[in-house]
Design an enzyme around this catalytic site. Structure first.
Site, short mmCIF file in Angstrom:
data_model
loop_
_atom_site.label_atom_id
_atom_site.label_comp_id
_atom_site.label_asym_id
_atom_site.label_seq_id
_atom_site.Cartn_x
_atom_site.Cartn_y
_atom_site.Cartn_z
CG ASN A 10 -1.71 1.25 1.39
OD1 ASN A 10 -1.80 2.05 0.46
ND2 ASN A 10 -2.33 1.44 2.56
CE LYS A 12 0.07 3.36 4.81
NZ LYS A 12 -0.07 3.51 6.23
CG HIS A 93 -5.95 1.79 4.99
ND1 HIS A 93 -5.56 2.68 5.96
CD2 HIS A 93 -4.90 0.93 4.82
CE1 HIS A 93 -4.32 2.38 6.35
NE2 HIS A 93 -3.91 1.32 5.67
CD GLU A 95 -3.08 5.38 6.77
OE1 GLU A 95 -3.03 5.56 5.55
OE2 GLU A 95 -2.15 4.85 7.43
CD GLU A 163 -3.73 -2.77 7.14
OE1 GLU A 163 -2.63 -3.05 6.68
OE2 GLU A 163 -4.30 -1.69 6.94
N GLY A 169 2.38 1.64 10.87
CA GLY A 169 3.42 2.66 10.81
C GLY A 169 4.09 2.94 12.14
CB SER A 208 4.76 -2.53 12.12
OG SER A 208 4.40 -1.19 12.42
C1 PEP Z 1 -0.94 -0.01 6.01
O1 PEP Z 1 -1.06 1.19 6.01
O2 PEP Z 1 -1.80 -0.72 5.45
C2 PEP Z 1 0.20 -0.60 6.70
C3 PEP Z 1 0.15 -1.85 7.03
O3 PEP Z 1 1.27 0.23 6.98
P1 PEP Z 1 2.68 -0.17 7.64
O4 PEP Z 1 3.13 -1.45 7.01
O5 PEP Z 1 3.58 0.98 7.31
O6 PEP Z 1 2.45 -0.32 9.11
#
Ligand code: PEP
Length: 248
Positions: A10, A12, A93, A95, A163, A169, A208
């Site tokens: 992803n 973003k 997602h 976000e 998630e 992040g 992460s």
């Molecule tokens: C994400 O935003 O879907 C995600 C998993 O981010 P990260 O791997 O940076 O934690």
């Protein structure tokens, strides 16, 4: 039989023309892992250029509008994503659930719209740190999932990404037991909703994921892949995660 793993990046709000070379590097390296499905979900405006640059490699969107067309300024329909060369899209997602206040109902409609045009869907669910600490993670994610699952006869093309918001992040990840408990819960809800076909829906872990923790995460039962944010931006970080999914 274990499901074929899917490792999706992803990007973003990252990626301009000069980053196409990195996408080409990732797509070229992914060819060595035909036992794993690999995809990159890039900003909508980059989809067409990315898809043309890496024929045969899966490029996806990060969101889609639920309507077919109409007065929705700034939005992108499922047919538009498909037309631009996307083969999949993320929906729900955290976000977007947070910043755009997307409800479960809206996420469900988005998933249905995307599946209807033949896009694969990665539908995200996950709890906040507050809910995890209160011991409410499982019931809350279950409710979110139940409200967001598309009303389709067959869930072909659907994947779920668990998630935890507090793991995105941050470098923090849940314990193996916490991931296992959530994925098992999700699997059982999928079977309740879709019957036997629910056993074929891939459940990805996201939050992460890096080369250093990927193998341990992929070894957990009912972890059928990963949704990767930060570590998907560079081939040098992303491909070792694909390798871990492949057991190499
Ligand atoms: C994400 O935003 O879907 C995600 C998993 O981010 P990260 O791997 O940076 O934690």
């Amino acid at each position: 039989m274990p499901l074929k793993k899917l490792v999706a990046g992803n990007w973003k709000m990252h990626g301009v023309s000069s980053d196409i070379a990195e996408i080409q590097e990732i797509a070229a390296a992914a060819k060595d892992y035909s036992d794993i499905d690999v995809a990159l979900c890039v900003p909508a405006i980059l989809i067409e250029r990315a898809a043309r640059a890496v024929p045969g490699f899966s490029i996806g969107g990060q969101d889609v509008h639920h309507a077919e067309k109409g007065a929705h300024t700034g939005c992108t329909s499922a047919a538009m994503l498909h037309d631009a060369g996307a083969s999949l899209t993320i929906v729900g997602h955290s976000e977007r659930r947070e910043a755009q206040r997307e409800s479960d109902e809206e996420v469900k409609a988005k998933a249905e719209a995307a599946l209807a045009v033949g896009l694969q869907v990665i539908l995200c669910v996950g709890e906040s740190l507050e809910l995890r600490e209160k011991g409410d993670a499982v019931p809350v994610v279950t409710e979110q999932l139940d409200g967001s699952l598309p009303a389709v006869e067959s869930p072909a093309g659907l994947a779920i990404a668990y998630e935890p918001i507090w793991a995105i992040g941050t470098g923090k990840i849940p314990t193996v037991a916490e991931i296992a408990e959530m994925h098992e819960t999700i699997r059982s809800r999928l079977r309740q909703r879709y019957g036997e076909a629910g056993g074929g829906v891939r459940i990805l872990y996201g939050g992460s994921v890096k080369a250093s923790n990927a193998a341990e995460i992929f070894a957990i039962r009912d972890v059928d892949g990963a949704l990767v944010g930060g570590a998907s931006l560079k081939a040098a970080d992303f491909i070792p995660i694909v390798a871990a999914a492949s057991g190499r």
